[in-house]
Write an enzyme that holds these catalytic residues in place. Sequence first.
Site, short mmCIF file in Angstrom:
data_model
loop_
_atom_site.label_atom_id
_atom_site.label_comp_id
_atom_site.label_asym_id
_atom_site.label_seq_id
_atom_site.Cartn_x
_atom_site.Cartn_y
_atom_site.Cartn_z
N LYS A 218 5.68 1.71 2.20
CA LYS A 218 5.45 1.27 0.82
C LYS A 218 5.82 2.36 -0.19
O LYS A 218 5.96 3.52 0.16
CB LYS A 218 4.02 0.76 0.67
CG LYS A 218 3.93 -0.63 1.33
CD LYS A 218 2.68 -1.39 1.04
CE LYS A 218 2.83 -2.79 1.65
NZ LYS A 218 1.56 -3.47 1.83
N ARG A 258 -0.34 -2.90 10.13
CA ARG A 258 0.87 -3.72 9.95
C ARG A 258 2.02 -2.77 9.64
O ARG A 258 2.05 -2.16 8.58
CB ARG A 258 0.64 -4.71 8.80
CG ARG A 258 1.80 -5.65 8.55
CD ARG A 258 1.48 -6.56 7.37
NE ARG A 258 2.57 -7.48 7.11
CZ ARG A 258 3.67 -7.17 6.42
NH1 ARG A 258 3.82 -5.95 5.93
NH2 ARG A 258 4.62 -8.08 6.25
N1 PMM Z 1 2.27 -6.21 2.81
C1 PMM Z 1 3.40 -6.93 2.66
C2 PMM Z 1 3.50 -8.24 3.18
N2 PMM Z 1 2.46 -8.79 3.84
N3 PMM Z 1 0.28 -8.65 4.68
C3 PMM Z 1 -0.86 -7.96 4.82
N4 PMM Z 1 -1.91 -8.53 5.46
N5 PMM Z 1 -1.01 -6.70 4.34
C4 PMM Z 1 -0.01 -6.05 3.66
O1 PMM Z 1 -0.21 -4.92 3.23
C5 PMM Z 1 1.21 -6.76 3.48
C6 PMM Z 1 1.32 -8.08 4.01
C7 PMM Z 1 4.54 -6.33 1.91
O2 PMM Z 1 5.29 -5.48 2.71
P1 PMM Z 1 6.73 -5.90 3.36
O3 PMM Z 1 7.55 -6.51 2.25
O4 PMM Z 1 7.28 -4.66 3.88
O5 PMM Z 1 6.44 -6.90 4.44
#
Ligand code: PMM
Length: 281
Positions: A218, A258
Amino acid sequence: MELIRPSSGSGPVIMGVLNVTPDSFSDGGQHHTSADASSHGLALFGQGAALVDVGGESTRPGAVRIDLETELARVIPVVSALSAAGVAISIDTMRADVAKASVAAGARMINDVSGGLADPAMLDTAAELGVPVVLMHWRGFSEHMNELSHYEDVVSEVRDHLAGRIEAALAAGIPADSIVVDPGLGFAKEADHNWQVLSHLGTFTALGYPLLVGASRKRFLGAALADTAGTPRPATERDAGTAAVSVLCAQAGVWGLRVHDVQSTADALVVLHHWQEAQRD
Ligand code: PMM
């Protein structure tokens, strides 16, 4: 469907990120075809992901929403293929209809970054489907997210918000042992807010529900790892920093991590495991 639990001594569950989108900030466009996405999902599983989190809609700050048909067309072939191959899938969606179709295609968990707020049918649907659900702290859709990052005290405000989402989920009939909470790093949060949340994880584990953390690649890590001219570290070069966060989160007792690069977090957790074992001797 039972919530996947960390096996004893192995540290948190690793959730591998599989964005089937042309525009996610960290891996957008890389796995845009179903075949590419499925083979990447298998690779994440092979590296130690207990769950692969399939998402068809970018939640990058500023991202505009896609329609239901586009989201279904992106995720369902991938959920079906990976589930058939024995990979446990969580579906990253804010839409009850996508959750329903994904569970029918084999998904074992719903990851709703809006915590049930974006689609009023989501919590009832999750209760009917009988699958665990991740409820994340969320203040609004990505298009306007950056305007919503004002807090008096981010830690207590996120905690109170999550407590409210837990109440709503229980009221919808979702069993307590099927609820996971997530403070939503980067969602309507500036870098300082993310560091505050990370350094007070005990406040969130004290809610009494498994905690998921998504720090991977991030922006706040890119800023922390900026070069001497202040240029942020590119997203794909943030995995060592992510692995460091993974270890610190594991020490704070989180349920799940994650991450995009499963291998580096899995390796870091092995190192932590040996360290902790030696302390017990
Ligand atoms: N961050 C993203 C997408 N989905 N779901 C959960 N539960 N927690 C998160 O921090 C989260 C998520 C955004 O990140 P990406 O675009 O790299 O998937």
